[in-house]
Design an enzyme around this catalytic site. Sequence first.
Site, PDB file in Angstrom:
ATOM      1  CG  ASP A 103      -1.867   1.086   1.349  1.00 15.15           C
ATOM      2  OD1 ASP A 103      -1.648   2.115   0.676  1.00 15.15           O
ATOM      3  OD2 ASP A 103      -2.850   0.961   2.116  1.00 15.15           O
ATOM      4  CG  HIS A 104       3.182   4.095  -3.150  1.00 17.77           C
ATOM      5  ND1 HIS A 104       4.200   4.381  -2.282  1.00 17.77           N
ATOM      6  CD2 HIS A 104       3.641   4.437  -4.382  1.00 17.77           C
ATOM      7  CE1 HIS A 104       5.223   4.889  -2.934  1.00 17.77           C
ATOM      8  NE2 HIS A 104       4.920   4.938  -4.210  1.00 17.77           N
ATOM      9  NE  ARG A 105      -4.017   3.937   1.297  1.00 20.49           N
ATOM     10  CZ  ARG A 105      -5.164   3.449   1.744  1.00 20.49           C
ATOM     11  NH1 ARG A 105      -6.200   4.234   1.908  1.00 20.49           N
ATOM     12  NH2 ARG A 105      -5.289   2.163   2.022  1.00 20.49           N
TER      13      ARG A 105
END
Length: 454
Positions: free
Chosen positions: A426-428
């Site tokens: 999850d790039h967040r």
Amino acid sequence: MATAKEVLVPDIGDFENVEVIEVLVAPGDRVKAEDSLISLESDKATMEIPSPHGGVVESVKVKVGDKVSEGALIAVIEAEQGRAEAAGDEDKGRDEGEPEEKTHKDKTRAASDDAEARKSKSSSATTSAPAGSPAPAAPPVPDLTPREVAAAQRGKGHASPAVRHLANELGVDLAQVSGSGRKGRVLKEDVQKFVKNVMTRSGPTGPVGLQMADFSDVDFSEWGEVDHEPLSRIKKLSGPNLHRNWITVPHVTQFDEADITELEDFRQGKKDQLAKEGVRLTLLSFLIKAAVVALKKFPHFNSSLAPSGDELIIKRYFNVGIAVDTPGGLVVPIIRNADQKGLFQLAAELGEASQKARDRKLGPKDMQGGTFTISSLGGIGGTWFTPIINAPEVAILGISKAEMKPVYENGEFVPRLVLPISLSYDHRVIDGSDAARFTTELRTVLSDIRHMLL
Ligand code: CAO
């Protein structure tokens, strides 16, 4: 000598009032120990309740739609040793000699499949209707309670717990959804259609959400013969979650390769010894160990984003989910506290979990509390893939089939066993640089398993 024995709902975790969705036996049926009697569906999972002993079903005490909890009476079975064994023999004879004759259970399942097919057909008919058009007239249904009927008539969005759960997750007010099920019951398809309509609707300031082309009107039979096959129950339950995760979590997949030549030599050396004790030492136990080492070093991979979106919840326990391919679809049992277990114990637990998954005997508790997931297609084939994150987890490790490859070492090519790794994150929560560090750590640990001891 026959003894009437009551069969009760066993420990099904913290769940209460779970809906009976299938009754698989009828009075007079002969059952063997471990034959499934009923199917239950909670908002998390579907599970079959097996008979603890063989015998003849004297009476069935539940019906489809009933809500049951631990200790509820399911059936009374006349347990008779000789007859139970005979039943087993008879089943065998029937399988081999009279394939066209079905047991009651088969008939029940076939009937339920037919019902699913009819439901699927009618729901595809309604999905192709323009938005807002009335649902087709529903047949009379005697099994709804007066409270349910009243709720449906009030337009309050009567729905099963699973559909309520889905609506809750998607933030959909069920009262706004028109139900196409019996007596206006809101079905999963209705919630999906509602969300799709909202997402594709244009607002005053331009398009709201995603603009997606609609496939629902395609009549495939125009170009040739088609079959309609209902989705399995697991696919129906997991599909919306996968879809939500794919759309709402910004996925990136980091690919890498690990040299597992020595690891595989070690495994081959130990495999036969464990096989004598009934345990299969596959690559997966080593992967769980290696993942735990990397998760300890990079704790953000073992976290969840808080619903507020402004903090991370980092878990200090390591519960690794394993994606298991079953005839009914994909399920993810959890290997708990993997950091506290040795390779051999992990191998034994993996064997038990995948067997339980394939026998449809996993309960909700077996699939809850995971912190990181491994999806291994290595026993099947293929190279890299992009696994979908099992949110609210933030990363998933995809494993493909290891192959011998020429690797350039000290001025020459040498044959090494190379394992393809695909890490979706999850790039967040995770930066690309940390993902590359994580897979580099995995490479290090897998290429020299002494790192698992550190
Ligand atoms: N490379 C080479 N060989 C591999 C391997 C890999 N990456 N992974 C497993 N193998 C080997 C095993 O070691 C085993 O070899 P031996 O017979 O010599 O012991 C053999 O392949 C068969 O392994 P397996 O697949 O039966 O067992 P496993 O522990 O590796 O996997 C399980 C168990 C449950 C994960 C697997 O059976 C399964 O269901 N995989 C599918 C998961 C899936 O569908 N994921 C996709 C999710 S996204 O839709």
